[in-house]
Design a protein around this motif. Structure first.
Motif, PDB file in Angstrom:
ATOM      1  N   GLU A  82       0.843  -1.202   0.000  1.00  0.00           N
ATOM      2  CA  GLU A  82       0.000   0.000   0.000  1.00  0.00           C
ATOM      3  C   GLU A  82       0.882   1.258   0.000  1.00  0.00           C
ATOM      4  O   GLU A  82       0.613   2.226  -0.715  1.00  0.00           O
ATOM      5  N   TYR A  83       1.929   1.185   0.791  1.00  0.00           N
ATOM      6  CA  TYR A  83       2.851   2.313   0.937  1.00  0.00           C
ATOM      7  C   TYR A  83       3.555   2.678  -0.377  1.00  0.00           C
ATOM      8  O   TYR A  83       3.706   3.848  -0.708  1.00  0.00           O
ATOM      9  N   ILE A  84       3.954   1.666  -1.149  1.00  0.00           N
ATOM     10  CA  ILE A  84       4.707   1.967  -2.377  1.00  0.00           C
ATOM     11  C   ILE A  84       3.814   2.187  -3.596  1.00  0.00           C
ATOM     12  O   ILE A  84       4.280   2.643  -4.630  1.00  0.00           O
ATOM     13  N   LEU A  85       2.508   1.856  -3.476  1.00  0.00           N
ATOM     14  CA  LEU A  85       1.652   1.945  -4.661  1.00  0.00           C
ATOM     15  C   LEU A  85       0.685   3.126  -4.676  1.00  0.00           C
ATOM     16  O   LEU A  85       0.226   3.541  -5.735  1.00  0.00           O
ATOM     17  N   HIS A  86       0.374   3.651  -3.489  1.00  0.00           N
ATOM     18  CA  HIS A  86      -0.485   4.832  -3.440  1.00  0.00           C
ATOM     19  C   HIS A  86       0.235   6.008  -4.090  1.00  0.00           C
ATOM     20  O   HIS A  86       1.333   6.372  -3.663  1.00  0.00           O
ATOM     21  N   LYS A  87      -0.369   6.606  -5.091  1.00  0.00           N
ATOM     22  CA  LYS A  87       0.281   7.708  -5.808  1.00  0.00           C
ATOM     23  C   LYS A  87       0.631   8.863  -4.882  1.00  0.00           C
ATOM     24  O   LYS A  87       1.612   9.571  -5.086  1.00  0.00           O
ATOM     25  N   LYS A  88      -0.164   9.037  -3.821  1.00  0.00           N
ATOM     26  CA  LYS A  88       0.077  10.176  -2.941  1.00  0.00           C
ATOM     27  C   LYS A  88       0.975   9.832  -1.752  1.00  0.00           C
ATOM     28  O   LYS A  88       1.281  10.686  -0.928  1.00  0.00           O
ATOM     29  N   SER A  89       1.379   8.591  -1.667  1.00  0.00           N
ATOM     30  CA  SER A  89       2.206   8.152  -0.537  1.00  0.00           C
ATOM     31  C   SER A  89       3.634   8.685  -0.662  1.00  0.00           C
ATOM     32  O   SER A  89       4.175   8.809  -1.755  1.00  0.00           O
ATOM     33  N   ASP A  90       4.265   8.984   0.483  1.00  0.00           N
ATOM     34  CA  ASP A  90       5.694   9.370   0.494  1.00  0.00           C
ATOM     35  C   ASP A  90       6.559   8.262  -0.073  1.00  0.00           C
ATOM     36  O   ASP A  90       7.667   8.484  -0.530  1.00  0.00           O
ATOM     37  N   GLY A  91       6.039   7.052   0.021  1.00  0.00           N
ATOM     38  CA  GLY A  91       6.849   5.892  -0.341  1.00  0.00           C
ATOM     39  C   GLY A  91       6.653   5.430  -1.766  1.00  0.00           C
ATOM     40  O   GLY A  91       7.196   4.398  -2.162  1.00  0.00           O
ATOM     41  N   TYR A  92       5.877   6.168  -2.543  1.00  0.00           N
ATOM     42  CA  TYR A  92       5.569   5.737  -3.913  1.00  0.00           C
ATOM     43  C   TYR A  92       6.857   5.414  -4.679  1.00  0.00           C
ATOM     44  O   TYR A  92       7.779   6.233  -4.757  1.00  0.00           O
ATOM     45  N   MET A  93       6.914   4.206  -5.222  1.00  0.00           N
ATOM     46  CA  MET A  93       8.163   3.768  -5.865  1.00  0.00           C
ATOM     47  C   MET A  93       8.107   3.996  -7.371  1.00  0.00           C
ATOM     48  O   MET A  93       7.527   3.190  -8.111  1.00  0.00           O
ATOM     49  N   THR A  94       8.766   5.057  -7.809  1.00  0.00           N
ATOM     50  CA  THR A  94       8.759   5.364  -9.241  1.00  0.00           C
ATOM     51  C   THR A  94       9.558   4.328 -10.035  1.00  0.00           C
ATOM     52  O   THR A  94       9.345   4.159 -11.228  1.00  0.00           O
ATOM     53  N   GLU A  95      10.474   3.645  -9.353  1.00  0.00           N
ATOM     54  CA  GLU A  95      11.308   2.635 -10.033  1.00  0.00           C
ATOM     55  C   GLU A  95      10.455   1.530 -10.667  1.00  0.00           C
ATOM     56  O   GLU A  95      10.858   0.930 -11.661  1.00  0.00           O
ATOM     57  N   LEU A  96       9.298   1.259 -10.061  1.00  0.00           N
ATOM     58  CA  LEU A  96       8.425   0.200 -10.603  1.00  0.00           C
ATOM     59  C   LEU A  96       7.782   0.660 -11.899  1.00  0.00           C
ATOM     60  O   LEU A  96       7.738  -0.050 -12.893  1.00  0.00           O
TER      61      LEU A  96
END
Ligand SMILES: [Zn+2]
Length: 327
Positions: free
Chosen positions: A83-97
């Motif tokens: 949830e942390y890496i996939l939510h667009k608005k999350s601080d943790g959004y992983m652009t590498e994916l």
């Protein structure tokens, strides 16, 4: 009786939400079914592909959880991380994916029947992490795996259970074919004690595995450069040896039959055993509360779970590296 069915449904719903949140970046797959419960239920074993199709194929990293049905902390750590890496608005959004630099494949619940039954083992009473058939050089009498009866814990079973086969198909499908990739796969467990262990093979012998130098370099990188100093890295047999570890079997199969050593690819299984008392370090008063000892820090579970986000992110990013980076 399926005392954990509501819990399982809750996790399944979160998995479906993650598919929704991820949009085009996430695809739901199925790798088989659990053993049938006494009530006649067989639960699907789901996997998620996260990232571009090309990155899933060429640069896959794996995370799995819920091999032991009681160790739901691992499942929750993994779902929280996704949830942390996939939510667009999350601080943790992983652009590498999104950019295709790395792909992530996960099985959030390897043993859904165990979760539904609230048992460590699968519905047939088999401990999946004792089920691979690998004989340890020596192992503790009961805990190391036993062949007497499914009525006692740590039962090894007689052949690979459906859940073990599903995990094998997953590993075979995503990781075995690559010619040129660093492919770490993390299996999330929880254990007794305060320390977070990260283990590499073997569980069954104290002999070092072939990739020990690579594992040591990766550990140093995560510990020193990435500052994950609270994790204790090492071969699993340094802590204890067991019969039937699935990763021992998959790793050996890969090293002996799949990669002749000429490929610039490495399949690198690791196990994270979360110390379920680890949050007591932060709040020692908990140990004096009666509930705190047997049910560690229930009120603090959420905080405990989010402390693994950074580690998992750095773990996933290892997939961007090449073999020569660890030589
Ligand atoms: Zn476990």
């Amino acid at each position: 009786m399926l005392r954990g069915l509501r819990r399982l449904n809750r996790y399944e719903k979160r998995i479906l939400d993650i598919v929704k949140i991820g949009g085009k970046l996430v695809r739901l797959q199925q790798f088989g079914f659990s053993r049938k419960t006494e009530e006649g239920f067989r639960f699907p074993i789901h996997a998620l592909e996260i990232g571009t199709e090309k990155a899933i194929q060429k640069k896959p990293v794996g995370i799995v959880a819920g091999v032991h049905g009681l160790e739901t902390v691992g499942i929750r750590i993994l779902l929280d991380f996704l949830e942390y890496i996939l939510h667009k608005k999350s601080d943790g959004y992983m652009t590498e994916l999104e950019k295709g630099k790395v792909g992530l494949v996960v099985i959030p619940i390897v043993n859904p029947g165990g979760v539904a039954k609230k048992t460590r083992s699968n519905p047939a009473g088999v401990d999946l992490m004792r089920n691979s058939g690998v004989e340890a050089e020596s192992a503790p009498l009961l805990f190391g795996g036993q062949k007497w009866t499914s009525k006692l814990p740590y039962y090894r079973g007689n052949s690979l259970e459906p859940e073990s086969r599903a995990l094998y198909r997953f590993v075979h499908h995503y990781f075995y074919p690559n010619e040129n990739a660093i492919m770490p796969v993390l299996d999330l467990h929880s254990g007794f004690g305060t320390i977070d262990h990260v283990w590499w093979p073997y569980a069954g012998t104290k002999s070092p595995c072939q990739d020990t130098p690579v594992y040591e370099k990766i550990s140093e990188f995560l510990k020193v450069i990435k500052r994950h100093s609270r994790f204790k890295f090492g071969p699993q047999s340094e802590t204890y040896t067991t019969h039937g570890d699935l990763w021992d079997r998959f790793y050996d199969h890969y090293v002996e039959k799949v990669n002749d050593g000429k490929k610039n690819a490495r399949f690198l299984p690791l196990t994270l055993e979360v110390g379920t008392w680890s949050d007591i370090k932060d709040n020692p008063s908990k140990i004096f509360r009666k509930r705190g000892i047997f049910n560690p820090a229930k009120e603090n579970k959420f905080e405990t779970i989010v402390t693994y986000r950074d580690f998992l992110r750095d773990f996933v990013l290892l997939g961007q590296s090449n073999l020569k980076d660890w030589k």
